[in-house]
Design a protein around this motif. Structure first.
Motif, PDB file in Angstrom:
ATOM      1  N   ILE A   1       7.186   7.600 -13.249  1.00 28.56           N
ATOM      2  CA  ILE A   1       7.321   8.908 -12.613  1.00 28.56           C
ATOM      3  C   ILE A   1       5.893   9.381 -12.322  1.00 28.56           C
ATOM      4  CG2 ILE A   1       8.101  11.292 -12.862  1.00 28.56           C
ATOM      5  CD1 ILE A   1      10.228  10.257 -14.804  1.00 28.56           C
ATOM      6  N   LEU A   2       5.531   9.405 -11.036  1.00 29.08           N
ATOM      7  CA  LEU A   2       4.165   9.747 -10.634  1.00 29.08           C
ATOM      8  C   LEU A   2       4.114  11.182 -10.122  1.00 29.08           C
ATOM      9  CD1 LEU A   2       3.088   6.458  -8.817  1.00 29.08           C
ATOM     10  CD2 LEU A   2       2.955   7.038 -11.243  1.00 29.08           C
ATOM     11  N   LEU A   3       2.939  11.798 -10.253  1.00 32.23           N
ATOM     12  CA  LEU A   3       2.751  13.199  -9.879  1.00 32.23           C
ATOM     13  C   LEU A   3       1.673  13.307  -8.811  1.00 32.23           C
ATOM     14  CD1 LEU A   3       2.680  14.708 -13.494  1.00 32.23           C
ATOM     15  CD2 LEU A   3       4.668  14.299 -12.040  1.00 32.23           C
ATOM     16  N   ASP A   4       1.968  14.086  -7.761  1.00 26.46           N
ATOM     17  CA  ASP A   4       0.956  14.275  -6.725  1.00 26.46           C
ATOM     18  C   ASP A   4       0.034  15.436  -7.087  1.00 26.46           C
ATOM     19  OD1 ASP A   4       2.297  16.615  -6.163  1.00 26.46           O
ATOM     20  OD2 ASP A   4       3.054  15.987  -4.200  1.00 26.46           O
ATOM     21  N   GLU A   5      -0.793  15.876  -6.121  1.00 20.52           N
ATOM     22  CA  GLU A   5      -1.785  16.908  -6.430  1.00 20.52           C
ATOM     23  C   GLU A   5      -1.149  18.237  -6.820  1.00 20.52           C
ATOM     24  OE1 GLU A   5      -0.949  16.928  -2.023  1.00 20.52           O
ATOM     25  OE2 GLU A   5      -1.339  15.435  -3.586  1.00 20.52           O
ATOM     26  N   ASN A   6       0.120  18.443  -6.433  1.00 16.79           N
ATOM     27  CA  ASN A   6       0.833  19.674  -6.788  1.00 16.79           C
ATOM     28  C   ASN A   6       1.807  19.479  -7.933  1.00 16.79           C
ATOM     29  OD1 ASN A   6      -0.391  21.189  -4.657  1.00 16.79           O
ATOM     30  ND2 ASN A   6       0.986  20.142  -3.216  1.00 16.79           N
ATOM     31  N   LEU A   7       1.666  18.346  -8.646  1.00 18.48           N
ATOM     32  CA  LEU A   7       2.552  17.984  -9.771  1.00 18.48           C
ATOM     33  C   LEU A   7       4.005  17.801  -9.327  1.00 18.48           C
ATOM     34  CD1 LEU A   7       1.235  20.216 -12.708  1.00 18.48           C
ATOM     35  CD2 LEU A   7       0.774  17.808 -12.276  1.00 18.48           C
ATOM     36  N   VAL A   8       4.180  17.436  -8.049  1.00 17.08           N
ATOM     37  CA  VAL A   8       5.524  17.073  -7.577  1.00 17.08           C
ATOM     38  C   VAL A   8       5.827  15.649  -8.051  1.00 17.08           C
ATOM     39  CG1 VAL A   8       6.968  16.642  -5.564  1.00 17.08           C
ATOM     40  CG2 VAL A   8       5.403  18.607  -5.605  1.00 17.08           C
ATOM     41  N   ALA A   9       6.962  15.478  -8.704  1.00 20.04           N
ATOM     42  CA  ALA A   9       7.303  14.187  -9.291  1.00 20.04           C
ATOM     43  C   ALA A   9       7.980  13.276  -8.282  1.00 20.04           C
ATOM     44  CB  ALA A   9       8.222  14.392 -10.494  1.00 20.04           C
TER      45      ALA A   9
ATOM     46  N   VAL B   1       0.853  -1.188   0.000  1.00 21.67           N
ATOM     47  CA  VAL B   1       0.000   0.000   0.000  1.00 21.67           C
ATOM     48  C   VAL B   1       0.889   1.240   0.000  1.00 21.67           C
ATOM     49  CG1 VAL B   1      -1.849   1.240   1.173  1.00 21.67           C
ATOM     50  CG2 VAL B   1      -1.757  -1.266   1.282  1.00 21.67           C
ATOM     51  N   TYR B   2       0.648   2.123  -0.978  1.00 21.09           N
ATOM     52  CA  TYR B   2       1.466   3.320  -1.154  1.00 21.09           C
ATOM     53  C   TYR B   2       0.618   4.572  -0.999  1.00 21.09           C
ATOM     54  CZ  TYR B   2       4.501  -0.009  -3.593  1.00 21.09           C
ATOM     55  OH  TYR B   2       5.276  -1.085  -3.925  1.00 21.09           O
ATOM     56  N   GLU B   3       1.311   5.698  -0.854  1.00 19.39           N
ATOM     57  CA  GLU B   3       0.602   6.969  -0.912  1.00 19.39           C
ATOM     58  C   GLU B   3       0.005   7.134  -2.308  1.00 19.39           C
ATOM     59  OE1 GLU B   3       2.964  10.594  -1.068  1.00 19.39           O
ATOM     60  OE2 GLU B   3       4.769   9.411  -1.422  1.00 19.39           O
ATOM     61  N   TYR B   4      -1.168   7.733  -2.372  1.00 18.51           N
ATOM     62  CA  TYR B   4      -1.863   7.900  -3.645  1.00 18.51           C
ATOM     63  C   TYR B   4      -1.365   9.163  -4.337  1.00 18.51           C
ATOM     64  CZ  TYR B   4      -5.616   8.895  -6.947  1.00 18.51           C
ATOM     65  OH  TYR B   4      -6.329   9.181  -8.085  1.00 18.51           O
ATOM     66  N   MET B   5      -0.945   9.011  -5.575  1.00 15.64           N
ATOM     67  CA  MET B   5      -0.465  10.140  -6.373  1.00 15.64           C
ATOM     68  C   MET B   5      -1.602  10.549  -7.312  1.00 15.64           C
ATOM     69  SD  MET B   5       2.628  10.493  -5.222  1.00 15.64           S
ATOM     70  CE  MET B   5       3.568  11.395  -6.441  1.00 15.64           C
ATOM     71  N   SER B   6      -2.292  11.608  -6.939  1.00 18.23           N
ATOM     72  CA  SER B   6      -3.566  11.932  -7.576  1.00 18.23           C
ATOM     73  C   SER B   6      -3.453  12.289  -9.048  1.00 18.23           C
ATOM     74  CB  SER B   6      -4.235  13.093  -6.832  1.00 18.23           C
ATOM     75  OG  SER B   6      -3.389  14.230  -6.830  1.00 18.23           O
ATOM     76  N   ASN B   7      -2.293  12.758  -9.479  1.00 16.35           N
ATOM     77  CA  ASN B   7      -2.163  13.157 -10.880  1.00 16.35           C
ATOM     78  C   ASN B   7      -1.557  12.060 -11.756  1.00 16.35           C
ATOM     79  OD1 ASN B   7      -3.202  15.805 -11.660  1.00 16.35           O
ATOM     80  ND2 ASN B   7      -1.916  16.566  -9.979  1.00 16.35           N
ATOM     81  N   GLY B   8      -1.326  10.895 -11.187  1.00 16.28           N
ATOM     82  CA  GLY B   8      -0.965   9.737 -11.981  1.00 16.28           C
ATOM     83  C   GLY B   8       0.403   9.813 -12.638  1.00 16.28           C
ATOM     84  N   PRO B   9       0.635   8.958 -13.634  1.00 17.17           N
ATOM     85  CA  PRO B   9       1.943   8.912 -14.292  1.00 17.17           C
ATOM     86  C   PRO B   9       2.190  10.138 -15.168  1.00 17.17           C
ATOM     87  CG  PRO B   9       0.671   6.891 -14.683  1.00 17.17           C
ATOM     88  CD  PRO B   9      -0.262   7.902 -14.126  1.00 17.17           C
ATOM     89  N   LEU B  10       3.436  10.502 -15.286  1.00 14.51           N
ATOM     90  CA  LEU B  10       3.834  11.594 -16.164  1.00 14.51           C
ATOM     91  C   LEU B  10       3.369  11.345 -17.594  1.00 14.51           C
ATOM     92  CD1 LEU B  10       5.485  14.086 -17.062  1.00 14.51           C
ATOM     93  CD2 LEU B  10       7.521  12.610 -17.059  1.00 14.51           C
ATOM     94  N   ARG B  11       3.407  10.101 -18.021  1.00 20.45           N
ATOM     95  CA  ARG B  11       3.045   9.762 -19.400  1.00 20.45           C
ATOM     96  C   ARG B  11       1.636  10.256 -19.755  1.00 20.45           C
ATOM     97  NH1 ARG B  11       0.849   5.732 -22.822  1.00 20.45           N
ATOM     98  NH2 ARG B  11       2.263   5.042 -24.471  1.00 20.45           N
ATOM     99  N   ASP B  12       0.692  10.156 -18.792  1.00 21.98           N
ATOM    100  CA  ASP B  12      -0.686  10.554 -19.059  1.00 21.98           C
ATOM    101  C   ASP B  12      -0.807  12.044 -19.359  1.00 21.98           C
ATOM    102  OD1 ASP B  12      -1.309   7.958 -18.620  1.00 21.98           O
ATOM    103  OD2 ASP B  12      -2.287   8.262 -16.678  1.00 21.98           O
TER     104      ASP B  12
END
Length: 878
Positions: A671-679, A611-622
């Motif tokens: 490369i995942l992005l959080d709600e603030n687009l932090v990679a 179980v990981y922290e959820y990265m709301s903005n998903g993968p960079l690729r998207d």
């Protein structure tokens, strides 16, 4: 009457004048000589010569005193033949001798494919017996010759290579064997046309595309003018020599045919030019002596000796139909090493319905398919009742040896002296069978022990020996204060609980509840399977947010509203088990702002769940090629900040942990992005601990990675370093810039591989043509140049030439500063509201070919290349 004569002659006079003016053009179109090629780099050195010499082909070789600046040695040993032979070229009358390691250094003005030609002839000398010289020759990346010698008496020896030079300096090192010396008569380093060597070709066995040919060093083994005489360097567009055919088996099966070279035509699209082969090659051929044979298995065979099975070979076959009188009348089969390479070859259709049109085809031939140490090439008529004349034709053959896994064209030792085993496939299979047999015995013994224990085990034995317990390291300590567990507060931190309530009240089937919770592995909270079922709506497919080799990743929602990323493994997948274990090992040691945090795990019902922290903005690729209209394209500043964040995470992996860690699967989906687009970097299932001491430069391991992102040097040598991550990150940088996948098989061949395609445009100075149209008006040229420069360095073929992730990070931060400065200047000089409009106008002028019909659902997958299957053709995704 006079006026009528005057006006009547004027059209005739004009017509004659027009014919006279166009006559030179008409003549040139039919009798034109081969077009010339002007190389950017031309180094022709006559070693040991007192003055320059001009050859019959017009080339001038500089004398040694004029070229001494190229050589890094204090020695000045120059020899001249004591009995010159007038029949030999002047190049072979003098030589330079090296008694110790010496290096030539050539400045390269245009990177790319270069000819390297080394001339040797052990002429008589009163000072040195040149035939006794034994030495090694190598570039920075490739071994060209190892323990090489030229026996006497001998004819002159020309060693010709084609190497893709990716550095501003080409170093050519001569290293004498202990107690011996080295010598050289002449050396050539000359640029080759970009189109001369393909990036991919058809593999004969297995029959699929082989990519990345330009990453190999090539040695010319044979260049044959089939059916014709020798073509010397003065009659070739690139100063090559084509030898007459001497490999035909048997010679009486063929009939030599020839036409005037002027009749040979080249396609207007430039796919074949005289730089590939001169007209005189296509103007001669061997065809069947009896073109009306009824035996369908009749064939013409060439057996060409090569250097054995340790190498693969690039085979180029040249065709030109100079025997047919009508179109679509010549069909034949082509075999290589008894394997059908081209069935029913129809030159008419391939050349656009033109006779006497030049055509060639490239193949990669594995050394394991050789027949008695030869490459066997056969042409034969099609099976009976096929249309057309039962005949076959071949005009030219070129065979080039490709460097092996050691980066060598002569043996199994690499430039650094390390040995690379060339264990035969049969031996490897025996080794695997022995290993499997031994493992089977071990498992049988283990099963017997477990059976005996089962007869007297306690009632709760199953609860203490789950699948998960087998994955934990056996050497870890299980000590911890009884009754104390860690409780995750939903915000990424833990607190102690002594009452055993909450999650701590649930029992773990592994028996490691207190160990896991006490932070022995840093795994945080221990979830029950029921909790995660409820959080993911019983693992509803609608909640799947990612899929990988490990399994599926689901969006989970706790009762307090906290979102989680629940990674559920597949116990039946060996890859999943290995990645699960690796992920636990790595993440238990790592904590960093730019690495995805592990919150907890679950061990019930033989489940493997992290179980990981959820990265709301998903993968960079998207965000690079969004499938949803709700996703706004990223600005250049945002893309730079994301790259900087990912680079910081990788830099921490390489240098911040107790032992360096190599991610081994760097790509835009990881490369995942959080709600603030932090990679944040994610997915450490393929990660590997780096060298454990300063004495080690790499980790030898099976090749694993993702198509399009994989370091070619790691693939060739199976030596993993942190520079392998740097290469992959360079591909991600280009993906960020161009907004297209690393591999797109739907595009034309030269555009399939993003790294190759982008670097081609960069070398032309036109990288703006391929960048994401959304960025056109919003990128400052200084920032763009610094970004592309950093990406280019990341993609260097050799790891030693690539920067560290720290250097990449510095360059990205500098590119961001340049961008911010440029934005400030733009707002001072222009109205900011005009920026968008300017971008739209500019986009209209871009070449949009590469942006049409790109299938953005093409996913680049991680693959374990340690399996016996040959991954080479798939490495670049073609």
């Amino acid at each position: 009457m006079a006026g009528g004569e005057k006006h009547g002659r004027r059209p005739i006079f004009s017509l004659l004048l027009l014919v006279l003016l166009r006559l030179p053009l008409l003549l040139s179109s039919t009798t034109a000589k081969n077009p010339t090629f002007t190389p950017s780099d031309v180094y022709l050195l006559d070693c040991g010569a007192p003055k320059s010499v001009q050859l019959s082909d017009g080339r001038t070789f500089r004398s040694e005193p004029q070229s001494s600046s190229f050589l890094s040695t204090d020695e000045d040993i120059r020899l001249s033949s004591t009995s010159p032979l007038p029949s030999l070229s002047p190049l072979y009358q003098t030589a330079r001798v090296f008694s110790s390691t010496s290096t030539y250094s050539f400045f390269i003005t245009k990177l790319g494919i270069h000819f390297i030609r080394l001339h040797f002839f052990p002429f008589p000398s009163s000072s040195y017996n040149l035939s006794s010289a034994i030495f090694t020759v190598n570039t920075e990346d490739f071994v060209l010759l190892r323990d090489f010698f030229v026996p006497s008496p001998a004819s002159p020896v020309l060693k010709e290579y084609l190497i893709n030079v990716d550095n501003e300096r080409l170093y050519l090192t001569f290293k004498p064997k202990k107690g011996s010396f080295a010598f050289l008569n002449a050396v050539e380093v000359v640029s080759a046309p970009e189109t001369l060597i393909p990036t991919s070709a058809a593999s004969v066995s297995p029959q699929e595309q082989f990519s990345g040919i330009n990453n190999y060093a090539l040695e010319v083994i044979s260049r044959i003018n089939v059916g014709g005489d020798k073509i010397s360097s003065e009659n070739d567009t690139l100063a090559r020599e084509w030898l007459p055919d001497s490999f035909l088996k048997p010679p009486d099966t063929v009939q030599k045919v020839a036409v005037a070279p002027e009749k040979v035509k080249y396609p207007e699209d430039g796919t074949v030019t005289p730089l590939i082969a001169p007209r005189s090659v296509y103007a001669t051929a061997d065809s069947m002596r009896d073109a009306h044979v009824s035996e369908p298995m009749f064939n013409i065979t060439w057996d060409i000796p090569v250097d054995g099975g340790a190498y693969s070979y690039l085979v180029r076959l040249h065709f030109c139909d100079i025997i047919s009188r009508t179109l679509n009348s010549l069909y034949f089969n082509v075999f290589i090493n008894r394997i059908l390479a081209i069935p029913n070859l129809d030159l008419s259709s391939l050349t656009g319905g033109n006779l006497s049109m030049a055509y060639y085809k490239d193949f990669v031939v594995a050394g394991t398919t050789l027949i008695s140490g030869n490459i066997s090439i056969q042409i034969s008529p099609p099976v009976m009742n096929d249309p057309g004349l039962p005949n076959a034709i071949l005009n030219g053959i070129e065979i080039m040896k490709m460097s092996n896994t050691a980066g060598s064209l002569d043996g199994l030792y690499s430039v650094d002296g390390s040995y690379h085993s060339d264990e035969p496939a049969s031996t490897a299979k025996i080794t695997v069978l022995v290993t499997v047999f031994g493992l089977a015995i071990f498992l049988m013994a283990l099963a017997a022990i477990m059976f005996l224990r089962r007869r007297r085990r306690p009632e709760d034995w199953d609860k203490k020996h789950s699948f998960f317990s087998w994955l934990l390291p056996l050497h870890v300590s299980h000590s911890g204060r009884p009754g104390f567990i860690s409780k995750w507060n939903g915000k990424g931190s833990t607190s102690s609980s002594k009452n055993g309530k909450g999650f701590g009240s649930h029992k773990s089937k592994s028996g490691y509840k207190s160990y896991l919770a006490s932070g022995g592995l840093g795994l945080g909270r221990f979830f029950t399977f029921g909790e995660l079922q409820q959080a993911t709506s019983n693992f509803d497919e609608k909640n799947v947010i990612g899929v990988g080799g490990f399994g599926k990743v689901y969006l989970g929602l706790l009762d307090d509203g906290t979102k989680l990323a629940v990674k559920r493994g597949n116990p039946s997948s060996d890859q999943g088990i290995n990645e699960f274990h690796t992920e636990i090992e790595m993440l238990s040691k790592l904590r960093h702002r730019h690495l995805v945090s592990l919150i907890g795990c679950c061990d019930e019902n033989n489940e493997m769940i992290l179980v990981y922290e959820y990265m709301s903005n998903g993968p960079l690729r998207d965000h690079l090629y969004p499938s949803s209209p709700s996703l706004t394209p990223l600005s250049w500043k945002q893309r730079l900040e994301i790259c900087i964040g990912a680079a910081r995470g990788l830099h921490y992996l390489h240098t911040g942990a107790a032992q360096s860690i190599i991610h081994r699967d760097v790509k835009s989906t990881n490369i995942l992005l959080d709600e603030n687009l932090v990679a944040k970097m994610s997915d450490f299932g393929l990660s590997k601990a780096g060298p454990s001491s300063l004495d080690q430069t790499h980790v030898s391991t099976a090749v694993k990675g993702s198509f399009g992102y994989l370091d070619p040097e790691y693939f060739r040598r199976q030596q993993l370093t942190d520079k392998s991550d740097v290469y992959s990150f360079g591909v991600v940088m280009l993906e960020v810039l161009c907004a297209r996948p690393a591999i797109n098989p739907a595009l034309p061949r030269d555009q399939v591989n993003l790294a190759e395609w982008a670097m081609q445009w960069h070398r032309k100075g036109k990288v703006q043509v391929i960048m994401d149209p959304h960025l056109v008006a919003g990128v400052g040229p200084p920032s763009l140049n610094k970004f592309v420069e950093a990406a280019e360095k990341c993609l260097a073929d050799s790891g030693v030439h690539r920067p560290t992730m720290g250097d990449v990070l510095w360059n990205l931060e500098y590119a961001l500063q340049l961008q911010e400065a440029w934005i400030g200047q733009s707002y001072e000089d222009d109205d900011p509201s005009d920026i968008g409009n300017a971008g739209e106008i500019h986009v209209e002028h871009l070449d949009s070919l590469q942006r049409k019909e790109i299938p953005f659902d093409v996913e680049v997958v991680s693959v374990d290349f340690s399996t016996p299957a040959d991954p080479s053709p798939l490495l670049q995704g073609r």
